[in-house]
Design a protein around this motif. Sequence first.
Motif, PDB file in Angstrom:
ATOM      1  N   CYS A 180       1.768   3.240  -8.201  1.00 23.20           N
ATOM      2  CA  CYS A 180       0.475   2.682  -7.770  1.00 23.20           C
ATOM      3  C   CYS A 180       0.599   1.938  -6.452  1.00 23.20           C
ATOM      4  CB  CYS A 180      -0.067   1.736  -8.831  1.00 23.20           C
ATOM      5  SG  CYS A 180      -0.628   2.588 -10.310  1.00 23.20           S
ATOM      6  N   ASN A 181       1.715   1.276  -6.259  1.00 27.96           N
ATOM      7  CA  ASN A 181       1.877   0.455  -5.073  1.00 27.96           C
ATOM      8  C   ASN A 181       2.289   1.236  -3.839  1.00 27.96           C
ATOM      9  OD1 ASN A 181       1.143  -1.924  -6.288  1.00 27.96           O
ATOM     10  ND2 ASN A 181       3.199  -2.415  -6.958  1.00 27.96           N
ATOM     11  N   LYS A 182       2.723   2.429  -3.995  1.00 27.46           N
ATOM     12  CA  LYS A 182       3.153   3.224  -2.840  1.00 27.46           C
ATOM     13  C   LYS A 182       1.936   3.718  -2.089  1.00 27.46           C
ATOM     14  CE  LYS A 182       7.648   4.886  -4.313  1.00 27.46           C
ATOM     15  NZ  LYS A 182       8.466   6.040  -4.628  1.00 27.46           N
ATOM     16  N   LYS A 183       2.008   3.541  -0.793  1.00 26.77           N
ATOM     17  CA  LYS A 183       0.943   4.067   0.059  1.00 26.77           C
ATOM     18  C   LYS A 183       1.539   5.162   0.910  1.00 26.77           C
ATOM     19  CE  LYS A 183      -2.050   0.067   0.663  1.00 26.77           C
ATOM     20  NZ  LYS A 183      -2.651  -0.822   1.654  1.00 26.77           N
ATOM     21  N   SER A 184       0.725   6.109   1.198  1.00 24.83           N
ATOM     22  CA  SER A 184       1.179   7.187   2.072  1.00 24.83           C
ATOM     23  C   SER A 184       1.204   6.676   3.510  1.00 24.83           C
ATOM     24  CB  SER A 184       0.235   8.384   1.954  1.00 24.83           C
ATOM     25  OG  SER A 184      -1.001   8.063   2.541  1.00 24.83           O
ATOM     26  N   PRO A 185       1.943   7.330   4.391  1.00 27.47           N
ATOM     27  CA  PRO A 185       1.928   6.920   5.803  1.00 27.47           C
ATOM     28  C   PRO A 185       0.521   6.938   6.392  1.00 27.47           C
ATOM     29  CG  PRO A 185       3.743   8.417   5.406  1.00 27.47           C
ATOM     30  CD  PRO A 185       2.923   8.372   4.144  1.00 27.47           C
ATOM     31  N   ALA A 186      -0.285   7.873   5.950  1.00 31.24           N
ATOM     32  CA  ALA A 186      -1.672   7.934   6.445  1.00 31.24           C
ATOM     33  C   ALA A 186      -2.453   6.698   6.011  1.00 31.24           C
ATOM     34  CB  ALA A 186      -2.359   9.194   5.963  1.00 31.24           C
ATOM     35  N   ASP A 187      -2.237   6.266   4.739  1.00 30.56           N
ATOM     36  CA  ASP A 187      -2.911   5.062   4.261  1.00 30.56           C
ATOM     37  C   ASP A 187      -2.469   3.839   5.062  1.00 30.56           C
ATOM     38  OD1 ASP A 187      -4.343   6.407   2.306  1.00 30.56           O
ATOM     39  OD2 ASP A 187      -2.875   5.995   0.726  1.00 30.56           O
ATOM     40  N   ASN A 188      -1.163   3.751   5.316  1.00 31.54           N
ATOM     41  CA  ASN A 188      -0.641   2.627   6.097  1.00 31.54           C
ATOM     42  C   ASN A 188      -1.212   2.631   7.515  1.00 31.54           C
ATOM     43  OD1 ASN A 188       0.905   1.650   4.000  1.00 31.54           O
ATOM     44  ND2 ASN A 188       2.727   2.799   4.609  1.00 31.54           N
ATOM     45  N   GLN A 189      -1.275   3.804   8.113  1.00 26.26           N
ATOM     46  CA  GLN A 189      -1.801   3.915   9.469  1.00 26.26           C
ATOM     47  C   GLN A 189      -3.286   3.550   9.497  1.00 26.26           C
ATOM     48  OE1 GLN A 189      -1.242   7.750  11.256  1.00 26.26           O
ATOM     49  NE2 GLN A 189      -1.693   7.015  13.312  1.00 26.26           N
ATOM     50  N   ALA A 190      -4.027   4.003   8.506  1.00 25.24           N
ATOM     51  CA  ALA A 190      -5.457   3.689   8.435  1.00 25.24           C
ATOM     52  C   ALA A 190      -5.659   2.189   8.260  1.00 25.24           C
ATOM     53  CB  ALA A 190      -6.113   4.450   7.294  1.00 25.24           C
ATOM     54  N   SER A 191      -4.837   1.568   7.421  1.00 27.05           N
ATOM     55  CA  SER A 191      -4.940   0.117   7.226  1.00 27.05           C
ATOM     56  C   SER A 191      -4.631  -0.629   8.517  1.00 27.05           C
ATOM     57  CB  SER A 191      -3.973  -0.343   6.125  1.00 27.05           C
ATOM     58  OG  SER A 191      -4.369   0.160   4.877  1.00 27.05           O
ATOM     59  N   ALA A 192      -3.624  -0.154   9.243  1.00 27.40           N
ATOM     60  CA  ALA A 192      -3.269  -0.792  10.507  1.00 27.40           C
ATOM     61  C   ALA A 192      -4.392  -0.658  11.530  1.00 27.40           C
ATOM     62  CB  ALA A 192      -1.975  -0.194  11.054  1.00 27.40           C
ATOM     63  N   VAL A 193      -4.988   0.511  11.612  1.00 23.68           N
ATOM     64  CA  VAL A 193      -6.099   0.727  12.555  1.00 23.68           C
ATOM     65  C   VAL A 193      -7.274  -0.176  12.193  1.00 23.68           C
ATOM     66  CG1 VAL A 193      -7.850   2.402  13.277  1.00 23.68           C
ATOM     67  CG2 VAL A 193      -5.443   3.067  13.182  1.00 23.68           C
ATOM     68  N   GLU A 194      -7.557  -0.267  10.903  1.00 22.92           N
ATOM     69  CA  GLU A 194      -8.659  -1.111  10.454  1.00 22.92           C
ATOM     70  C   GLU A 194      -8.381  -2.582  10.770  1.00 22.92           C
ATOM     71  OE1 GLU A 194     -11.239  -1.928   6.372  1.00 22.92           O
ATOM     72  OE2 GLU A 194      -9.611  -0.477   6.344  1.00 22.92           O
ATOM     73  N   ALA A 195      -7.151  -3.028  10.523  1.00 20.31           N
ATOM     74  CA  ALA A 195      -6.792  -4.419  10.814  1.00 20.31           C
ATOM     75  C   ALA A 195      -6.881  -4.697  12.312  1.00 20.31           C
ATOM     76  CB  ALA A 195      -5.392  -4.723  10.298  1.00 20.31           C
ATOM     77  N   ASN A 196      -6.420  -3.761  13.134  1.00 13.51           N
ATOM     78  CA  ASN A 196      -6.493  -3.930  14.586  1.00 13.51           C
ATOM     79  C   ASN A 196      -7.934  -3.996  15.069  1.00 13.51           C
ATOM     80  OD1 ASN A 196      -3.725  -4.008  14.867  1.00 13.51           O
ATOM     81  ND2 ASN A 196      -3.535  -1.847  15.381  1.00 13.51           N
ATOM     82  N   ALA A 197      -8.779  -3.141  14.510  1.00 12.57           N
ATOM     83  CA  ALA A 197     -10.190  -3.148  14.896  1.00 12.57           C
ATOM     84  C   ALA A 197     -10.848  -4.465  14.508  1.00 12.57           C
ATOM     85  CB  ALA A 197     -10.923  -1.977  14.255  1.00 12.57           C
ATOM     86  N   SER A 198     -10.507  -4.960  13.329  1.00 15.33           N
ATOM     87  CA  SER A 198     -11.069  -6.230  12.878  1.00 15.33           C
ATOM     88  C   SER A 198     -10.621  -7.373  13.786  1.00 15.33           C
ATOM     89  CB  SER A 198     -10.638  -6.501  11.436  1.00 15.33           C
ATOM     90  OG  SER A 198     -11.143  -7.726  10.985  1.00 15.33           O
ATOM     91  N   ASN A 199      -9.346  -7.382  14.135  1.00 17.21           N
ATOM     92  CA  ASN A 199      -8.832  -8.420  15.039  1.00 17.21           C
ATOM     93  C   ASN A 199      -9.484  -8.329  16.414  1.00 17.21           C
ATOM     94  OD1 ASN A 199      -7.136  -9.514  13.112  1.00 17.21           O
ATOM     95  ND2 ASN A 199      -5.369  -8.299  13.747  1.00 17.21           N
ATOM     96  N   ALA A 200      -9.640  -7.119  16.915  1.00 16.64           N
ATOM     97  CA  ALA A 200     -10.273  -6.933  18.226  1.00 16.64           C
ATOM     98  C   ALA A 200     -11.714  -7.431  18.194  1.00 16.64           C
ATOM     99  CB  ALA A 200     -10.217  -5.470  18.642  1.00 16.64           C
ATOM    100  N   ALA A 201     -12.417  -7.134  17.117  1.00 16.07           N
ATOM    101  CA  ALA A 201     -13.805  -7.590  16.992  1.00 16.07           C
ATOM    102  C   ALA A 201     -13.873  -9.115  16.950  1.00 16.07           C
ATOM    103  CB  ALA A 201     -14.437  -6.994  15.738  1.00 16.07           C
ATOM    104  N   GLU A 202     -12.959  -9.735  16.217  1.00 14.86           N
ATOM    105  CA  GLU A 202     -12.929 -11.196  16.154  1.00 14.86           C
ATOM    106  C   GLU A 202     -12.619 -11.796  17.524  1.00 14.86           C
ATOM    107  OE1 GLU A 202     -10.242 -12.419  13.054  1.00 14.86           O
ATOM    108  OE2 GLU A 202     -11.403 -11.389  11.518  1.00 14.86           O
TER     109      GLU A 202
END
Length: 100
Positions: free
Chosen positions: A19-41
Motif C-alpha cells: 500500500c505504501n509503495k508509490k510508482s515513479p509516476a506517482d512520485n513525479q506527479a506528487s513532486a509536480v503538484e508540490a512545486n506548483a503549489s509552492n510556486a503559487a504561494e
Amino acid sequence: MKISTTVIIAAAVVALAACNKKSPADNQASAVEANASNAAENVTAAGENTAANIMNSAENKASAVKNESKNEAATIKNEGKNEAAAIKNSVSNTTENKTK
C-alpha cells in the motif's frame, strides 16, 4: 497457532508495504503538484508584498503633500500677520507724527 499468527503478521506487513509503495509516476506527479503549489504561494506572497509596498509609498506621498500644504498655509498666515503688523505700525507712526 504460532505459525498462523506469524503468517498473518507477515501477510499484514506485505500488504502494508504494498500500500505504501508509490510508482515513479506517482512520485513525479506528487513532486509536480508540490512545486506548483509552492510556486503559487510564492506568487501570492510576492503580489501581497508589492501591494503593501505600493500602499505604504502612497501613504508616505500623501503625508508629504499634506505636510507641504500645512507648511505653505502657515507661511501665508505668518506673512499676513506680518503685513497686518506693519500696517498697524505705519498707522500708529502716522498718528503719532500728526499729534506732535
